[in-house]
Design a protein around this motif. Structure first.
Motif, PDB file in Angstrom:
ATOM      1  N   ALA A 252      -5.488  -0.932  -3.794  1.00  0.00           N
ATOM      2  CA  ALA A 252      -5.583  -1.138  -2.347  1.00  0.00           C
ATOM      3  C   ALA A 252      -5.601   0.183  -1.586  1.00  0.00           C
ATOM      4  CB  ALA A 252      -4.423  -2.005  -1.861  1.00  0.00           C
ATOM      5  N   ALA A 253      -4.808   1.147  -2.019  1.00  0.00           N
ATOM      6  CA  ALA A 253      -4.737   2.428  -1.304  1.00  0.00           C
ATOM      7  C   ALA A 253      -6.061   3.177  -1.380  1.00  0.00           C
ATOM      8  CB  ALA A 253      -3.605   3.277  -1.872  1.00  0.00           C
ATOM      9  N   LEU A 254      -6.626   3.252  -2.579  1.00  0.00           N
ATOM     10  CA  LEU A 254      -7.897   3.954  -2.744  1.00  0.00           C
ATOM     11  C   LEU A 254      -9.018   3.207  -2.020  1.00  0.00           C
ATOM     12  CD1 LEU A 254      -9.638   6.180  -3.910  1.00  0.00           C
ATOM     13  CD2 LEU A 254      -9.750   4.903  -6.067  1.00  0.00           C
ATOM     14  N   LEU A 255      -9.035   1.883  -2.115  1.00  0.00           N
ATOM     15  CA  LEU A 255     -10.059   1.108  -1.426  1.00  0.00           C
ATOM     16  C   LEU A 255      -9.996   1.340   0.080  1.00  0.00           C
ATOM     17  CD1 LEU A 255     -12.318  -1.014  -1.473  1.00  0.00           C
ATOM     18  CD2 LEU A 255     -10.546  -2.783  -1.342  1.00  0.00           C
ATOM     19  N   SER A 256      -8.782   1.376   0.623  1.00  0.00           N
ATOM     20  CA  SER A 256      -8.619   1.616   2.055  1.00  0.00           C
ATOM     21  C   SER A 256      -9.178   2.983   2.445  1.00  0.00           C
ATOM     22  CB  SER A 256      -7.142   1.516   2.429  1.00  0.00           C
ATOM     23  OG  SER A 256      -6.956   1.779   3.803  1.00  0.00           O
ATOM     24  N   GLU A 257      -8.941   3.985   1.616  1.00  0.00           N
ATOM     25  CA  GLU A 257      -9.476   5.321   1.879  1.00  0.00           C
ATOM     26  C   GLU A 257     -11.003   5.308   1.883  1.00  0.00           C
ATOM     27  OE1 GLU A 257      -7.963   8.425  -0.632  1.00  0.00           O
ATOM     28  OE2 GLU A 257      -5.951   7.545  -0.668  1.00  0.00           O
ATOM     29  N   LEU A 258     -11.570   4.653   0.887  1.00  0.00           N
ATOM     30  CA  LEU A 258     -13.025   4.615   0.769  1.00  0.00           C
ATOM     31  C   LEU A 258     -13.660   3.881   1.953  1.00  0.00           C
ATOM     32  CD1 LEU A 258     -13.334   3.822  -3.052  1.00  0.00           C
ATOM     33  CD2 LEU A 258     -13.739   6.021  -1.919  1.00  0.00           C
ATOM     34  N   MET A 259     -13.012   2.825   2.404  1.00  0.00           N
ATOM     35  CA  MET A 259     -13.558   2.040   3.508  1.00  0.00           C
ATOM     36  C   MET A 259     -13.483   2.779   4.846  1.00  0.00           C
ATOM     37  SD  MET A 259     -14.965  -0.772   2.530  1.00  0.00           S
ATOM     38  CE  MET A 259     -15.016  -1.739   4.057  1.00  0.00           C
TER      39      MET A 259
END
Length: 407
Positions: A252-259
């Motif tokens: 979730a943390a990495l996905l949030s960064e990418l988004m």
């Protein structure tokens, strides 16, 4: 008219060749034969390296201009190597594209003398639309003069530059064919093409070609493939069937960064490529992998979810907040990845998500068929860009015509 459409996508894995028959009215297109002619792995690696080398020279040039310093030995070396490789690869790919045209005609049992036209998109090595104060530019290789000479068939190529000269992004181009194939009087559809880069086309029920909305959404397979290559040191080139992603969990943390990538929120018209979602982003993700202690399957699952989430987020932000969406139809290589398709279906619920194949259409052939149609319109002297999609100031005729032996 019998026309061959040729193209190679951002993943640089081979030449897609489609032989189609088009009615003189231009309103009917029948697929006669389609095949993908893979590049040798060494050629694919060379093409990806060339695109990365081109990007590196662009970055060094920008740094030099910003600091007002003379060209360094490093920059001179990188640029000279890039130019020589670019020149050689342009003609080498011309031969590959010509071979694909000859073989698809043989597969259909139709002599080359009975083929009227070839439309070739070539292989994009750099696409730099307007923004960041730079001069818009784009480059596709796969020399069309070689194609016309080897086949004897008039060849139309280099479709993006004219739209860019008219103030447009030069991409995406497939929406022209999407409207031709999928427009409906009663249903509003979003067509999603997941290639190396993903793009979407919104076809409101009964809307004319000039009302089409389409744009790139960001990475499709390119980021996933690049991470697989990096994490396996080149032993694997892609996550076939989502097999790696299926074993991992999305972070979730990495996905949030990418988004939070600015391209995701940028309003259309817009287009993108390896420059934003290639080596720079891959390196960034690999650094985060170490910091977050993520496994390879977790990274690939997160990248897969990112591709799906970028698509669904922009459908919501730029389409559903303004109009109705009755269904989403997905094509391209990403449609073969059940993990990616599952994430997209989940995000779009309750809007149904289906594939080109469920409608009896070979989704792999759509992009090659697009360039067959664009070539016909160019040959007939008809404008074939969509200003509402690309942001061009006015309609223009795309492409350059290389006469064959029959003129």
């Amino acid at each position: 008219m019998r026309v061959i459409g040729l193209m190679s996508g951002t993943s640089a894995d081979g030449v897609d060749a489609a032989l189609v028959e088009m009615a003189s009215s231009g309103r009917r297109c029948r697929l006669i034969a389609f095949e993908i002619f893979p590049y040798p792995k060494s050629l694919q690696r060379d093409l990806i390296a060339l695109a990365s080398q081109t990007l590196a020279s662009q970055m060094l040039t920008s740094q030099m201009l910003a600091s007002q310093t003379p060209a360094s030995a490093t920059l001179t070396s990188v640029m000279s190597g890039s130019v020589a490789n670019l020149c050689r690869m342009n003609f080498l790919l011309g031969e590959r594209f010509a071979e694909a045209a000859i073989k698809i005609a043989q597969k259909a049992g139709i002599p080359l003398s009975k083929i009227d036209l070839i439309g070739s998109h070539g292989q994009t090595v750099s696409h730099l639309p307007k923004g960041n104060g730079r001069t818009p530019s784009t480059l596709q290789i796969g020399e069309p003069s070689v194609i016309a000479e080897r086949t004897g068939i008039t060849t139309v190529a280099d479709f993006r530059p004219r739209d860019m000269a008219a103030g447009g992004e030069g991409a995406p181009l497939t929406p022209y064919f999407h409207h031709y194939l999928f427009s409906d009087q009663r249903r509003s559809r979003v067509i999603v093409n997941i290639g190396g880069i993903s793009n979407i086309t919104y076809l409101a029920a009964g809307a004319s070609l000039g009302k089409t909305l389409a744009f790139d959404t960001g990475p499709g397979n390119m980021l996933i493939d690049g991470l697989v290559r990096a994490l396996t040191t080149g032993r694997r080139m892609m996550d076939r069937g989502g097999a790696i992603a299926r074993k991992g969990e999305s972070d979730a943390a990495l996905l949030s960064e990418l988004m939070r990538h600015p391209f995701i929120r940028r309003p259309p018209p817009k287009s993108t490529g390896r420059e934003e979602f290639g080596p720079i982003m891959i390196d960034r993700i690999l650094k985060r992998k170490e910091a977050l202690h993520l496994s390879m399957p977790d990274i690939i699952r997160t990248a897969t979810r990112f591709s799906a989430s970028a698509i669904s987020e922009q459908i919501d932000r730029f389409i559903q907040r303004k109009g109705v969406v009755d269904e989403v139809i997905v094509g391209g290589g990403g449609a073969k990845n059940p993990v990616l398709l599952s994430h997209l279906s989940e995000a779009m619920s309750p809007v149904p998500v289906t594939t080109f194949e469920s409608l009896g259409i070979d989704g792999r052939a759509i992009e090659a068929m697009t360039f067959a149609l664009l070539a016909v319109q160019t040959f007939r002297g008809k404008p074939n860009n969509i200003p509402s999609v690309t942001g061009a100031r006015h309609p223009v005729i795309l492409g350059k015509i290389i006469p064959g032996k029959r003129g």
